[in-house]
Design a protein around this motif. Structure first.
Motif, short mmCIF file in Angstrom:
data_model
loop_
_atom_site.label_atom_id
_atom_site.label_comp_id
_atom_site.label_asym_id
_atom_site.label_seq_id
_atom_site.Cartn_x
_atom_site.Cartn_y
_atom_site.Cartn_z
N VAL A 193 0.87 -1.18 0.00
CA VAL A 193 0.00 0.00 0.00
C VAL A 193 0.91 1.23 0.00
CG1 VAL A 193 -1.86 1.22 1.17
CG2 VAL A 193 -1.77 -1.28 1.25
N ASP A 194 1.10 1.80 -1.18
CA ASP A 194 1.99 2.94 -1.35
C ASP A 194 1.14 4.22 -1.38
OD1 ASP A 194 3.85 4.84 -2.02
OD2 ASP A 194 4.70 3.72 -3.71
N LEU A 195 1.16 4.95 -0.27
CA LEU A 195 0.33 6.15 -0.12
C LEU A 195 1.10 7.43 -0.45
CD1 LEU A 195 -1.41 5.24 3.27
CD2 LEU A 195 -2.18 4.74 0.94
N ALA A 196 2.35 7.29 -0.89
CA ALA A 196 3.21 8.47 -1.07
C ALA A 196 2.64 9.44 -2.10
CB ALA A 196 4.62 8.03 -1.48
N ASP A 197 1.96 8.92 -3.13
CA ASP A 197 1.42 9.79 -4.18
C ASP A 197 -0.10 9.90 -4.11
OD1 ASP A 197 3.92 10.35 -5.29
OD2 ASP A 197 3.90 8.53 -6.50
N ILE A 198 -0.68 9.68 -2.94
CA ILE A 198 -2.12 9.81 -2.74
C ILE A 198 -2.37 10.87 -1.67
CG2 ILE A 198 -4.26 8.62 -2.12
CD1 ILE A 198 -2.97 6.01 -2.93
N GLN A 199 -3.35 11.74 -1.90
CA GLN A 199 -3.71 12.74 -0.90
C GLN A 199 -4.59 12.08 0.16
OE1 GLN A 199 -5.25 16.55 -2.07
NE2 GLN A 199 -4.03 16.63 -3.93
N VAL A 200 -3.96 11.46 1.13
CA VAL A 200 -4.69 10.66 2.10
C VAL A 200 -5.24 11.53 3.22
CG1 VAL A 200 -4.53 8.74 3.74
CG2 VAL A 200 -3.25 8.66 1.59
N LYS A 201 -6.55 11.41 3.44
CA LYS A 201 -7.18 12.06 4.60
C LYS A 201 -7.10 11.12 5.80
CE LYS A 201 -11.18 12.82 2.72
NZ LYS A 201 -12.58 13.29 2.57
N ASP A 202 -7.34 9.85 5.58
CA ASP A 202 -7.20 8.83 6.62
C ASP A 202 -7.16 7.48 5.92
OD1 ASP A 202 -10.10 7.54 6.79
OD2 ASP A 202 -10.36 9.71 6.65
N ALA A 203 -6.61 6.47 6.62
CA ALA A 203 -6.52 5.13 6.04
C ALA A 203 -6.73 4.09 7.13
CB ALA A 203 -5.16 4.92 5.37
N LYS A 204 -7.52 3.05 6.79
CA LYS A 204 -7.76 1.94 7.69
C LYS A 204 -7.43 0.64 6.94
CE LYS A 204 -11.52 4.30 10.15
NZ LYS A 204 -12.97 4.25 10.49
N LEU A 205 -6.50 -0.13 7.50
CA LEU A 205 -6.07 -1.37 6.86
C LEU A 205 -6.34 -2.53 7.81
CD1 LEU A 205 -2.59 -0.13 5.57
CD2 LEU A 205 -4.80 0.08 4.43
N ASN A 206 -7.08 -3.51 7.35
CA ASN A 206 -7.41 -4.68 8.17
C ASN A 206 -6.98 -5.92 7.39
OD1 ASN A 206 -8.47 -6.54 9.91
ND2 ASN A 206 -10.60 -6.06 9.51
N VAL A 225 -3.59 6.79 10.40
CA VAL A 225 -3.51 5.51 9.70
C VAL A 225 -3.68 4.41 10.74
CG1 VAL A 225 -2.08 3.94 8.34
CG2 VAL A 225 -2.02 6.40 7.87
N THR A 226 -4.70 3.58 10.57
CA THR A 226 -4.99 2.50 11.52
C THR A 226 -4.76 1.16 10.83
OG1 THR A 226 -6.68 3.85 12.60
CG2 THR A 226 -6.72 1.49 13.06
N ILE A 227 -3.98 0.30 11.50
CA ILE A 227 -3.68 -1.02 10.94
C ILE A 227 -4.10 -2.07 11.95
CG2 ILE A 227 -1.87 -2.57 10.10
CD1 ILE A 227 -0.21 -0.09 9.41
N ALA A 228 -4.97 -2.98 11.53
CA ALA A 228 -5.32 -4.15 12.34
C ALA A 228 -4.77 -5.38 11.62
CB ALA A 228 -6.84 -4.25 12.50
N ALA A 229 -3.88 -6.10 12.28
CA ALA A 229 -3.19 -7.21 11.63
C ALA A 229 -3.20 -8.44 12.53
CB ALA A 229 -1.75 -6.82 11.28
#
Length: 291
Positions: A193-206, A225-229
């Motif tokens: 998940v490469d967010l470097a070129d995205i205007q991220v407001k928030d991200a949730k990864l499960n 940025v929330t990560i549940a793994a």
């Protein structure tokens, strides 16, 4: 009466589920898949409720209701109903390519739902969202909302299936110039998940049992940025000039840094930065490396 009813019901349920899998493998149920069938698990709760409420007093009525519930589930899998939104048809030529046009969108909420396989998400899309996989079961739906455009990208085969095909390999490109909220739900596999070129407001990864490599965005304001793994290996890459903090909760988790700017749980300028990324990780047996 209740004993013979239960003795008939569960074999009937197994026969129906087996018939669905067989029909899917033989190509008679288009988008029906392991994931679609497993997605009917709430029907089990309904069946248990019917059993508790009706089986003792009216066993025949209970059996009839249960048969109707199973029939409804079969109909849902077979029909895969389309909701009132823009739906991209799925080709049957061994791969899928879907696109959500820009259409003047000023904000994007992107939901990516996959299963087992290899997924890459990055910026640089010429359209709002562009996605492709090597399997013919990718669907995309867009809905206009008061705050922008909501895009749902689903791998309806959940990344695995009986028969040929193997794990999914999916590539998703997102427009770099549209503020984006990202929500990713996936199972086992490799996820970049490469967010470097995205205007991220928030991200949730499960993610489940996975290898996750996430490149943090260049933030505007404080970007969460929330990560549940689960049993996962997580690599967090902090680009030059980005201030970030990483905190972890959960059993058997470890955090190691290979980034000279990162010490303790944050970069040196995180506390005073107006533009920064705040990463929160929850998980089971997870290993986290900051680069």
């Amino acid at each position: 009466a209740m004993t013979w009813r239960r003795g008939l019901f569960w074999p009937l349920l197994l026969i129906v589920v087996g018939a669905l899998f067989l029909a899917s493998n033989l190509g008679y149920l288009g988008r029906a898949s392991v994931g679609a069938i497993l997605g009917l698990w709430p029907l089990l709760l309904i069946l248990v409720g019917v059993d508790i409420a009706l089986s003792r007093r009216w066993p025949l009525a209970a059996l009839g209701v249960e048969v109707l519930v199973i029939a409804a589930g079969v109909a849902l899998v077979a029909a895969q109903p389309i909701v009132p939104a823009w739906w991209v048809a799925v080709p049957e030529d061994g791969h899928s390519t879907v696109t959500a046009p820009r259409d003047g969108a000023e904000a994007l909420t992107l939901h990516v739902n996959g299963g087992a396989g290899s997924y890459t998400i990055s910026g640089g899309g010429s359209e709002l969202v562009e996605a492709s996989t090597d399997q013919p079961d990718l669907t995309l739906r867009t809905t206009k909302t008061a705050s922008g455009v909501d895009v749902r990208l689903d791998q309806s085969g959940a990344g695995f299936r009986f028969g040929p095909g193997g794990p999914t390999q999916a590539v998703v490109h997102v427009a770099s110039d549209v503020p984006t909220s990202l929500d990713v739900n996936a199972g086992a596999g490799d996820f970049t998940v490469d967010l470097a070129d995205i205007q991220v407001k928030d991200a949730k990864l499960n993610v489940g049992a996975a290898q996750l490599h996430i490149v943090l965005p260049h933030p505007r304001g404080d970007v969460p940025v929330t990560i549940a793994a689960g049993a996962s290996s997580v690599v967090i890459e902090i680009p030059d000039g980005v201030e970030a903090q990483v905190t972890m909760t959960g059993a058997l988790t470890s955090l190691r840094s290979e980034n000279d700017r990162f010490s303790g749980n944050a970069t040196a300028g995180y506390a005073s930065a107006a533009d920064r990324v705040t990463v929160k990780i929850t998980g089971g047996a997870s290993s986290v490396v900051v680069r």
